[in-house]
Design an enzyme around this catalytic site. Sequence first.
Site, short mmCIF file in Angstrom:
data_model
loop_
_atom_site.label_atom_id
_atom_site.label_comp_id
_atom_site.label_asym_id
_atom_site.label_seq_id
_atom_site.Cartn_x
_atom_site.Cartn_y
_atom_site.Cartn_z
N ASP A 2 -2.93 4.66 10.93
CA ASP A 2 -3.37 3.55 10.49
C ASP A 2 -4.83 3.09 10.92
O ASP A 2 -5.29 3.57 11.78
CB ASP A 2 -2.60 2.23 10.49
N ASP B 15 -9.11 6.73 9.80
CA ASP B 15 -9.15 6.08 8.59
C ASP B 15 -9.30 7.23 7.52
O ASP B 15 -9.72 8.35 7.36
CB ASP B 15 -10.82 5.90 8.66
N VAL B 16 -8.08 6.93 6.57
CA VAL B 16 -7.76 8.06 5.71
C VAL B 16 -8.97 8.65 4.53
O VAL B 16 -9.07 9.73 4.06
CB VAL B 16 -6.73 7.64 4.88
N TYR C 20 -9.20 -0.46 -8.66
CA TYR C 20 -7.58 0.00 -8.16
C TYR C 20 -6.97 0.62 -9.09
O TYR C 20 -6.58 1.72 -8.64
CB TYR C 20 -7.24 -1.52 -7.71
N LYS D 289 -5.71 4.64 -8.64
CA LYS D 289 -3.95 4.79 -8.68
C LYS D 289 -3.86 5.79 -9.75
O LYS D 289 -3.12 6.99 -9.59
CB LYS D 289 -3.26 3.61 -8.88
N THR E 64 4.35 -8.04 -0.36
CA THR E 64 3.86 -7.85 0.52
C THR E 64 2.20 -8.34 0.84
O THR E 64 1.91 -9.09 -0.34
CB THR E 64 3.32 -6.30 0.61
P1 NAD Z 1 -0.31 -3.30 3.17
O1 NAD Z 1 -1.80 -3.77 2.96
O2 NAD Z 1 0.77 -4.21 4.02
O3 NAD Z 1 -0.82 -1.91 3.95
C1 NAD Z 1 -1.63 -1.13 3.65
C2 NAD Z 1 -1.82 -0.53 5.28
O4 NAD Z 1 -2.97 0.49 4.76
C3 NAD Z 1 -2.38 -1.33 6.09
O5 NAD Z 1 -2.02 -1.30 7.37
C4 NAD Z 1 -3.98 -1.02 6.31
O6 NAD Z 1 -4.48 -1.32 7.65
C5 NAD Z 1 -3.85 0.61 6.00
N1 NAD Z 1 -5.28 1.04 5.44
C6 NAD Z 1 -5.92 0.48 4.52
N2 NAD Z 1 -7.16 1.28 4.39
C7 NAD Z 1 -6.98 2.11 5.53
C8 NAD Z 1 -7.65 3.45 5.72
N3 NAD Z 1 -8.98 3.50 5.13
N4 NAD Z 1 -7.32 4.09 6.74
C9 NAD Z 1 -6.12 4.04 7.18
N5 NAD Z 1 -5.30 3.00 6.93
C10 NAD Z 1 -5.79 1.98 6.03
O7 NAD Z 1 -0.05 -2.88 1.71
P2 NAD Z 1 1.00 -2.34 0.77
O8 NAD Z 1 1.64 -3.31 -0.26
O9 NAD Z 1 2.37 -1.94 2.09
O10 NAD Z 1 0.72 -1.10 0.26
C11 NAD Z 1 0.88 0.46 0.47
C12 NAD Z 1 0.51 1.12 -0.72
O11 NAD Z 1 1.18 0.75 -1.86
C13 NAD Z 1 -1.11 0.97 -1.12
O12 NAD Z 1 -1.47 2.11 -1.51
C14 NAD Z 1 -0.91 0.08 -2.25
O13 NAD Z 1 -1.97 0.22 -3.17
C15 NAD Z 1 0.51 0.41 -2.74
N6 NAD Z 1 0.83 -0.61 -3.67
C16 NAD Z 1 1.39 -1.80 -3.34
C17 NAD Z 1 1.91 -2.64 -4.41
C18 NAD Z 1 2.12 -4.19 -3.81
O14 NAD Z 1 2.54 -4.92 -4.67
N7 NAD Z 1 2.08 -4.49 -2.56
C19 NAD Z 1 2.10 -2.38 -5.33
C20 NAD Z 1 1.77 -1.10 -5.97
C21 NAD Z 1 1.40 -0.35 -4.90
#
Ligand code: NAD
Length: 259
Positions: free
Chosen positions: A37, A63-64, A158, A162, A193
């Site tokens: 992360d 950083d991914v 976004y 996706k 979340t």
């Molecule tokens: P979250 O914000 O709780 O977690 C995301 C994590 O990614 C964070 O810890 C952040 O620090 C890390 N991150 C962000 N940019 C980064 C980078 N450049 N390099 C490394 N780490 C990085 O969010 P979440 O809800 O757990 O989301 C996880 C995935 O699920 C994401 O891809 C999000 O788009 C997807 N998603 C979430 C939802 C939702 O409703 N929460 C719905 C559909 C898809």
Amino acid sequence: MSRLAGKIALVTGAASGIGRESALLFAANGARVVCVDLSGDDNAATAADIKRTGGSAIALTADVSLASDMEGVVAATVEEFGALHVAFNNAGIMHSEDSDAIETQEGIWDLTMGVNAKGVFLGCKYEIPAMLESGGGSIINTASFVAVMGAATPQIAYTASKGAVLALTRELAVVHARQNIRINSLCPGPLRTELLMNFLDTDEKKKRRLVHVPMGRFGEAAEMAQAALWLASDEASYVTGTDLMVDGGLSAAYVTPEG
Ligand code: NAD
């Protein structure tokens, strides 16, 4: 529980939400876990929680969206644990200024595509060679239900990012299907979340979103982790190139019970 016994698993976005829940669940199922992360402290906390409960984990700050970081993460994984079998490319961002095509600034587009789409590409780029060396593996890429459905509350960068995840996942799954590497997308519905609750920052916005979910509630990160665990495990041995919708029925609905 040992559905990932003997496996080495890398999870990005492991500091929070889906990534944190998945790292904990993978470890509880016997995997040795590499937590990745941008956020150093929270990510270290995930690894520490795994170790506290008797599991094995390391935390790497990266950083991914940077090739050098992802190359380093995979190299460090192999150096620490000797192989790579499971990769959950899950880190993602949702920017508050992401809107329709007219309003969204180029910088927001580039930033979002850089993390959400390029980040997944770079993960695959370095994980696949390590998996080939390890005898095969399973990659899970986090997309979203928005990759298959349009919304009048737009987040164009976004949504496009996706869609890119679905497309690249499908193609890579086909390319590597005979090399014992499975590659699938996980499409979460709207979850309770931080990421989404920050975006839907009023009760009215939350209520409006839930009208479209047949189950009438937000999903939980832990429910996504269960789906990721299945895709990661050998139980999903004939599953590749698929978009697994875990969305409370959202993408199946035309009219919901609430209308
Ligand atoms: P979250 O914000 O709780 O977690 C995301 C994590 O990614 C964070 O810890 C952040 O620090 C890390 N991150 C962000 N940019 C980064 C980078 N450049 N390099 C490394 N780490 C990085 O969010 P979440 O809800 O757990 O989301 C996880 C995935 O699920 C994401 O891809 C999000 O788009 C997807 N998603 C979430 C939802 C939702 O409703 N929460 C719905 C559909 C898809």
